[in-house]
Enzyme design. Sequence first.
Site, PDB file in Angstrom:
ATOM      1  N   SER A  82       4.771   9.225  -2.114  1.00  0.00           N
ATOM      2  CA  SER A  82       5.316   9.211  -3.476  1.00  0.00           C
ATOM      3  C   SER A  82       5.056   7.880  -4.175  1.00  0.00           C
ATOM      4  O   SER A  82       5.060   7.814  -5.410  1.00  0.00           O
ATOM      5  CB  SER A  82       6.812   9.519  -3.458  1.00  0.00           C
ATOM      6  OG  SER A  82       7.515   8.493  -2.795  1.00  0.00           O
ATOM      7  N   PHE A  85       0.854  -1.191   0.000  1.00  0.00           N
ATOM      8  CA  PHE A  85       0.000   0.000   0.000  1.00  0.00           C
ATOM      9  C   PHE A  85       0.889   1.239   0.000  1.00  0.00           C
ATOM     10  O   PHE A  85       1.715   1.428   0.899  1.00  0.00           O
ATOM     11  CB  PHE A  85      -0.899  -0.006   1.244  1.00  0.00           C
ATOM     12  CG  PHE A  85      -1.787   1.204   1.347  1.00  0.00           C
ATOM     13  CD1 PHE A  85      -2.983   1.259   0.657  1.00  0.00           C
ATOM     14  CD2 PHE A  85      -1.419   2.292   2.129  1.00  0.00           C
ATOM     15  CE1 PHE A  85      -3.813   2.382   0.745  1.00  0.00           C
ATOM     16  CE2 PHE A  85      -2.230   3.417   2.228  1.00  0.00           C
ATOM     17  CZ  PHE A  85      -3.428   3.452   1.535  1.00  0.00           C
ATOM     18  N   GLY A  86       0.711   2.110  -1.008  1.00  0.00           N
ATOM     19  CA  GLY A  86       1.467   3.361  -1.095  1.00  0.00           C
ATOM     20  C   GLY A  86       0.550   4.534  -0.797  1.00  0.00           C
ATOM     21  O   GLY A  86      -0.593   4.567  -1.273  1.00  0.00           O
ATOM     22  N   TYR A  87       1.044   5.500  -0.022  1.00  0.00           N
ATOM     23  CA  TYR A  87       0.205   6.645   0.373  1.00  0.00           C
ATOM     24  C   TYR A  87       0.893   7.985   0.109  1.00  0.00           C
ATOM     25  O   TYR A  87       0.298   9.049   0.271  1.00  0.00           O
ATOM     26  CB  TYR A  87      -0.170   6.533   1.864  1.00  0.00           C
ATOM     27  CG  TYR A  87       1.042   6.451   2.746  1.00  0.00           C
ATOM     28  CD1 TYR A  87       1.692   7.593   3.191  1.00  0.00           C
ATOM     29  CD2 TYR A  87       1.599   5.207   3.075  1.00  0.00           C
ATOM     30  CE1 TYR A  87       2.842   7.505   3.961  1.00  0.00           C
ATOM     31  CE2 TYR A  87       2.739   5.114   3.844  1.00  0.00           C
ATOM     32  CZ  TYR A  87       3.350   6.262   4.286  1.00  0.00           C
ATOM     33  OH  TYR A  87       4.504   6.175   5.028  1.00  0.00           O
ATOM     34  N   GLU A 113      13.010   3.516   0.566  1.00  0.00           N
ATOM     35  CA  GLU A 113      12.320   3.942   1.791  1.00  0.00           C
ATOM     36  C   GLU A 113      13.238   3.860   3.022  1.00  0.00           C
ATOM     37  O   GLU A 113      12.752   3.838   4.155  1.00  0.00           O
ATOM     38  CB  GLU A 113      11.072   3.076   2.005  1.00  0.00           C
ATOM     39  CG  GLU A 113      10.095   3.071   0.841  1.00  0.00           C
ATOM     40  CD  GLU A 113       9.487   4.436   0.543  1.00  0.00           C
ATOM     41  OE1 GLU A 113       9.263   5.214   1.484  1.00  0.00           O
ATOM     42  OE2 GLU A 113       9.267   4.736  -0.651  1.00  0.00           O
TER      43      GLU A 113
HETATM   44  C1  SIN Z   1       4.632   5.745   0.537  1.00  0.00           C
HETATM   45  O1  SIN Z   1       4.493   6.455  -0.442  1.00  0.00           O
HETATM   46  O2  SIN Z   1       3.834   4.790   0.740  1.00  0.00           O
HETATM   47  C2  SIN Z   1       5.727   5.925   1.539  1.00  0.00           C
HETATM   48  C3  SIN Z   1       6.284   7.293   1.624  1.00  0.00           C
HETATM   49  C4  SIN Z   1       6.948   7.780   0.371  1.00  0.00           C
HETATM   50  O3  SIN Z   1       7.773   7.050  -0.215  1.00  0.00           O
HETATM   51  O4  SIN Z   1       6.685   8.899  -0.045  1.00  0.00           O
END
Ligand code: SIN
Length: 192
Positions: free
Chosen positions: A28, A24-26, A99
């Site tokens: 970038s 799950f990405g939230y 990350e």
């Molecule tokens: C994400 O996007 O899920 C983690 C934070 C990021 O890489 O911006």
Amino acid sequence: MSHNTIAENQKRLPLDHLESVWLFGYGSLIYKADFPYLQRRPARIHGWQRRFWQGSHDHRGTPEKPGRVATLIEAPQASCVGMAYEVTPDVFTHLDHREKNGYLRFFTTFEWLDHQADQQVEGLVYVAGPDNEAFLGAANEADIAAHIARSEGPSGPNPDYLLNLAEALRQLDADDPHVFAIETELLRILKR
Ligand code: SIN
């Protein structure tokens, strides 16, 4: 020098026995999918809210002048819309590197935003918790916008991170008052 989470992620959650894993990405990860994936679907997780409370030493800032990027903060009544990707376990070598500045991966439950909304799936999410060395913590949205406006790192200007995310959230029909309030302030500062 900030704590690097690569070894910790690989030690705590071995994935090699799995054929594929949902992520799950939230932040970038919604708008910058620089990795191969089998499929992607809009999804929501409960009990977390998106906040620009994490410092970025390696993407949108530097160790001397960290930028501000998204993390998740526990909030029992909240939910967070994002994009889920089904990937093969080897992709986490790249993701753990991307990350590495404070994010640890956890298993959590997602629900789909598209037609099979009743189905749930277990998958991973990267969270940079309050105890990581790059954590900056709460600030009001105007101060966060001012911080973002003056920050830049190897992945580019910090404003691009925020503006790309706000646009991606609009495309997902996601309401996120925190992100949109920072966007309004940032556009005022940048006079766009
Ligand atoms: C994400 O996007 O899920 C983690 C934070 C990021 O890489 O911006």
